[in-house]
Scaffold this motif. Structure first.
Motif: not given
Length: 1011
Positions: A881-882, A922-928
């Motif tokens: 997701c990164n 995980i993607a949502a967390q990385q976006k933050e």
């Protein structure tokens, strides 16, 4: 005494003296009636077939001069005078007297009685004498010697017999002697008296005999029985060293005058001249055409032949071919048995092979002049069979005789080496050219050494070359067939161009079947296997010798790998073509005769060779040759169709993969050669590189089903993880990196080619090509066809790399989650999934997908399988997701639609949906996190990836600071500084601890307001 010639007399004769000549006028020969005098009378009448009686009782030649002065006593001098008069006759038939009465018997055929040819007459006398040896025992030796002496005199003074060609007569006697041992006895007596020492007259005679023989041999076919007679004659004459020396002197084209027939294009100074000689003419007889314009003898109408017809034709080719080659081999064996002239023969063979090496060069296959510069393929193939037969006594694995092979032969440069210029060949490892002593070694090399190297060089020039020709013809046939099919669709079967293509196909198939059949001759394969298995054991023996040891007393099988000692310098003497021959033999069997493996002895020797050399660059420098060993090893894999649609029994291969004493090292050596192809330092065409890799994928795929081999890979992987930061990246890490490079390149290339094909198809559908000039349209069609070929190749290889990745990641995940690997794998999978199921997937829809081996649904299934292999690895999901280029939330649901459409297993689809939801979180967390770090200072960002560095390091030569993971990924493929191309190792980078601490503090400060 009883009359031994009674069976020749008229059975109704009533004369009391069986030897009397019934006549009206009797010439008194002597008053001496002693037994000795009567015996000389019998010699005169029944051996010389002469008479001094004007009315003889049988047909005889009247000697008028002798009749005019008959001696008082018949003795040897009388016989000598009679022979003198008889041999001077030029028309003996004019002196023939017939018997006076009808009841008299013609005791000999008139041809024998009236024989005018000097040597034939003396040979006939000799035979008649032998038939009644017991009757003439008192004077036998004297009379026999008289015949021999007169024959020698005739040979010494041929001018006495004007109009007679004594050399031609001698050849005729040699031919007759094949079926008449008494004639050979006569010839042998003359030879024994005249060849030790050799007289000038005898040398002149045999020089002419051999020239006559050459002219007689020239028009004969290889299946002619006359050829067998001539090889028999030469075999018989080989017992005299002087004659063998003459044969090979005449057969060595040092000067044009040595050759009986001049090359029509002028005096040849090249390899072809060897064919225009006596020995060369025998070697040139073959079922293969001697020149390109000549037709092949078999498979004239291959299109109408059934498989059974092909088998029967092959057998009809092999029978005379083997019989003739065995006769040639027997002849050369007879030649070399004589130690006095062995060097003459080896010199001729060596010079011939050296002068014809150019035939095997790549350019020669496309040069029409090749046929006139070098000897024919049939010549070289026959010579190869001869040498393989000569090698047979020592061609056995671990034979003590192999210890007699002297490796220094290959680099020595003096008159003791008959195979010149081997030192110019590329050796197995780098040679120290400063060793002048070994180059100029004056050792007299033994027969085994010479035959070993000659056998290998002849194989290279004959069988190896023909195999390459076969593959070239096969490739051209495929191209012609494709052009034929396309032309037939457009123009119909009656079109002139279509018929021309059909004829070209038939001609090509005829050539293919003839060459394939010749190379599959069972005895050739058997002898080749004997030489190569022996060569394998000898090369492994050399590889296992300590660095400075020249030899050991025995050859022992090695029990442990890798070899711990430094390579023995003698490997630097051995030409690479010896390994090339072995790999060529195995790959030929894999393509055209795979079932033969099951009947071959010593297959384990091939496997040992592969395991010793394939993964050891210190003992076999050339990575391309080590890759060829992988292709050779692939030939023994089962469950795949080879030439003729036949397969290898799986139990045969399983036994090797389970029980060979060194097989546990296969995973290591296979990964080593896989990596080495990439790191050659040479430009390698992408298609060539993937052709090297293809058999490696097949071997890897096969051995993965064995627990013992999977465990070896896991051990190598564990070692790699422990040494991930070593100066030299561990083997498995480099392998994984290159495997992903392959997958990335191949699949990207395949997608590009499919998109290009779609554009071309649409242009054709719109009729854009129809308005173009003919030549431009033809160029576009050729380009389109070439694009399709590349697309097919990249599709096949791309799928294979994904299969291997899936296979590996099912059992091994941790190393793929290392920073240097994980991000690249995730980016690659996302990229391909986006192109296969995303909005651009329509660009890949072309007609005839099967023709290009493009299976997008299969690719989607395989890509999703690899994702699922990492279902328990959050670091992998973070990398997925990164990816800001290809990943989005719709990517996985779109893939699910494809999986459902193709009927993928429900449990796999559900697992993939679950994985998709987990990645969303995980993607949502990385976006933050990305928002928090969006304004990072430039000095915290990696200059290559523009991402926040986690572990900054400085590159020592360029002084640039990059993230450790970035430079680690780079160094897996390229061991240089990316900013200035200077050499760089991972251990040389300089950690930037203060910067790392500053970045971590900055990150912490950005997180506090959100906590």
């Amino acid at each position: 005494m009883s009359n031994p010639f009674l069976f020749l007399s008229d059975s109704s004769s009533t004369t009391s003296n069986s030897f009397s000549t019934s006549s009206s006028k009797v010439v008194s020969t002597s008053n001496d009636s002693s037994p000795t005098s009567n015996i000389y009378k019998d010699i005169f009448d029944y051996v010389l077939l002469c008479t001094i009686d004007e009315q003889p009782s049988s047909s005889l030649i009247y000697l008028a001069e002798l009749a005019a002065c008959v001696p008082q006593t018949l003795d040897k001098n009388f016989i000598d005078q009679a022979l003198f008069e008889r041999l001077r006759m030029t028309d003996s038939a004019s002196q023939l007297l017939m018997p006076a009465t009808k009841n008299s018997t013609v005791k000999n055929d008139l041809n024998s009685i009236t024989e005018n040819r000097c040597l034939h007459y003396l040979a006939g006398c000799y035979q008649r004498l032998l038939r009644q040896r017991d009757h003439f025992k008192l004077i036998f030796d004297d009379i026999r010697k008289l015949f021999i002496d007169l024959s020698k005199t005739a040979i010494s003074l041929p001018d006495l017999y004007e109009g007679q060609d004594l050399s031609k007569q001698w050849l005729e006697l040699l031919i007759d002697g094949q079926e008449n041992s008494q004639i050979y006895e006569f010839i042998d007596c003359v030879n024994n008296d005249s060849l030790s020492p050799l007289t000038d007259e005898m040398e002149s005679l045999y020089t002419s005999v051999f020239r006559h023989m050459y002219k007689m041999i020239q028009p004969l076919d290889y299946f002619s029985t006359e050829l067998i007679a001539y090889t028999g004659i030469l075999t018989h004459l080989s017992k005299w060293p002087a004659l063998v020396r003459i044969i090979f002197r005449l057969s060595h084209p040092k000067t044009a005058s040595n050759r009986p027939v001049q090359n029509p294009r002028g005096a040849a100074t090249n390899g072809r001249a060897y064919e225009d000689t006596l020995v060369g003419s025998l070697l040139s007889k073959s079922c293969l055409p001697s020149q390109p314009e000549k037709p092949y003898l078999f498979f004239e109408k291959p299109k109408v032949m059934s498989e059974r017809d092909v088998e029967l034709t092959a057998n009809s080719m092999w029978q005379p071919m083997r019989a003739y080659q065995q006769n040639l081999s027997s002849l050369f064996l007879a030649f070399v048995k004589n130690a006095d002239v062995r060097n003459d023969i080896l010199k001729w063979i060596g010079d011939c092979l050296v002068e014809n090496r150019g035939k095997n060069k790549e350019w020669s296959s496309h040069n029409p002049l090749t046929a006139y510069l070098f000897v024919s393929d049939g010549f070289l193939l026959n010579l190869n069979l001869v040498l393989l037969n000569l090698a047979r006594p020592f061609a056995e694995p671990y034979s003590p005789k192999l210890l007699k092979i002297n490796p220094i032969y290959a680099i020595t440069q003096n008159e003791n080496v008959h195979l010149r210029d081997l030192h110019k060949d590329t050796p197995m490892i780098v040679r120290n050219d400063e060793n002048v002593k070994e180059k100029n070694d004056q050792t007299a090399f033994n027969f085994i050494t010479e035959i070993f190297f000659m056998s290998h060089l002849s194989y290279t020039s004959s069988v190896y070359r023909l195999h390459r020709m076969l593959l070239k013809i096969n490739e051209e046939l495929s191209q012609v067939q494709q052009a034929y099919q396309e032309a037939s669709k457009l123009n119909g079967p009656n079109d002139e161009n279509v018929q021309r293509l059909e004829q070209a196909m038939e001609k090509g198939l005829t050539a293919f079947l003839n060459i394939k059949t010749v190379l599959n001759e069972p005895f050739l394969l058997e002898l080749s296997n004997a030489l190569f298995t022996a060569s394998c054991s000898w090369l492994v023996y050399l590889a296992s010798l300590p660095e400075e040891v020249d030899s050991e007393e025995t050859m022992k099988m090695i029990r442990q790998l890798p070899l711990a000692t430094k390579p023995n310098r003698q490997l630097s003497y051995i030409p690479e073509f010896i390994i090339e021959n072995i790999t060529d033999y195995l790959t030929f069997l894999g393509r055209f005769n795979v079932q033969l493996f099951e009947s071959l002895s010593s297959v384990n020797e091939y496997v040992t060779l592969v395991l010793v050399f394939m993964g050891d660059a210190s003992r076999l420098r050339n990575p391309h040759l080590r890759a060829a060993l992988a292709e050779a090893f692939e030939a023994i894999l089962p469950n795949k169709q080879h030439g003729g649609g036949r397969t290898l029994n799986s139990s045969f291969t399983e036994a090797i993969f389970m029980h060979h004493p060194l097989i546990e090292h296969l995973p290591r050596v296979l990964l080593d050669v896989f990596v080495s192809i990439e790191l050659t330092g040479q430009a390698v065409a992408f298609e060539q590189k993937f052709n090297y890799r293809r058999p490696m994928y097949e071997i890897l795929d096969y051995f993965w089903k064995f627990d013992k081999h999977r465990e070896q890979v896991k051990k190598l992987t564990a070692y790699a993880e422990e040494h991930i930061d070593d100066a030299e990246a561990p083997l498995v890490l480099r392998f994984i990196n290159l495997l992903m490079n392959d997958a990335n390149f191949l699949l990207d290339e395949a997608l590009s080619q499919m998109a290009r094909l779609k554009e071309n198809q649409e242009a054709m559908d719109r009729g854009e090509w129809n308005s173009l000039p003919q030549q431009q349209r033809r160029d576009l069609e050729n380009t389109f066809r070439h694009t399709g070929q590349i697309a097919r190749f990249t599709n096949i290889m791309g799928v294979k790399t994904l299969i291997i990745l899936d296979m590996l990641t099912r059992s091994i995940q941790s190393i793929f989650c290392q920073p240097a690997i994980c991000e690249r794998l995730a980016l690659m999978l996302n990229y391909f999934l986006q192109h296969l199921v995303g909005p651009k997937r329509g660009n890949l829809k072309v007609r005839n997908l099967n023709e290009y081996q493009f299976e997008p649904q299969k690719l989607v299934a395989k890509v999703t399988d690899i994702y699922l292999n990492f279902a328990q690895r959050d670091e992998f999901f973070a990398a997925v997701c990164n990816d800001g280029m290809s990943y989005n939330e719709q990517l996985f649901p779109q893939a699910v639609e494809v999986l459902e459409r193709i009927g993928h297993p429900r449990e796999r689809i559900d697992a993939f949906l679950k994985l998709s939801e987990h990645i969303k979180i995980i993607a949502a967390q990385q976006k933050e996190d990305d928002v928090a770090y969006d304004d990072a200072p430039d000095e915290y960002l990696d200059p290559i990836t523009s991402t926040l560095m986690m572990d900054p390091v400085m590159l020592p030569s360029s002084r640039q600071i990059v993230d450790r993971g970035t430079i680690a990924r780079h160094l897996l493929s390229d061991q240089t500084d990316p900013f200035n191309r200077n050499p760089l190792r991972m251990q040389d980078v300089i950690p930037q601890l203060e910067l790392k601490q500053a970045i971590e503090q900055w990150k912490s400060s950005r997180q506090r307001p959100q906590s």
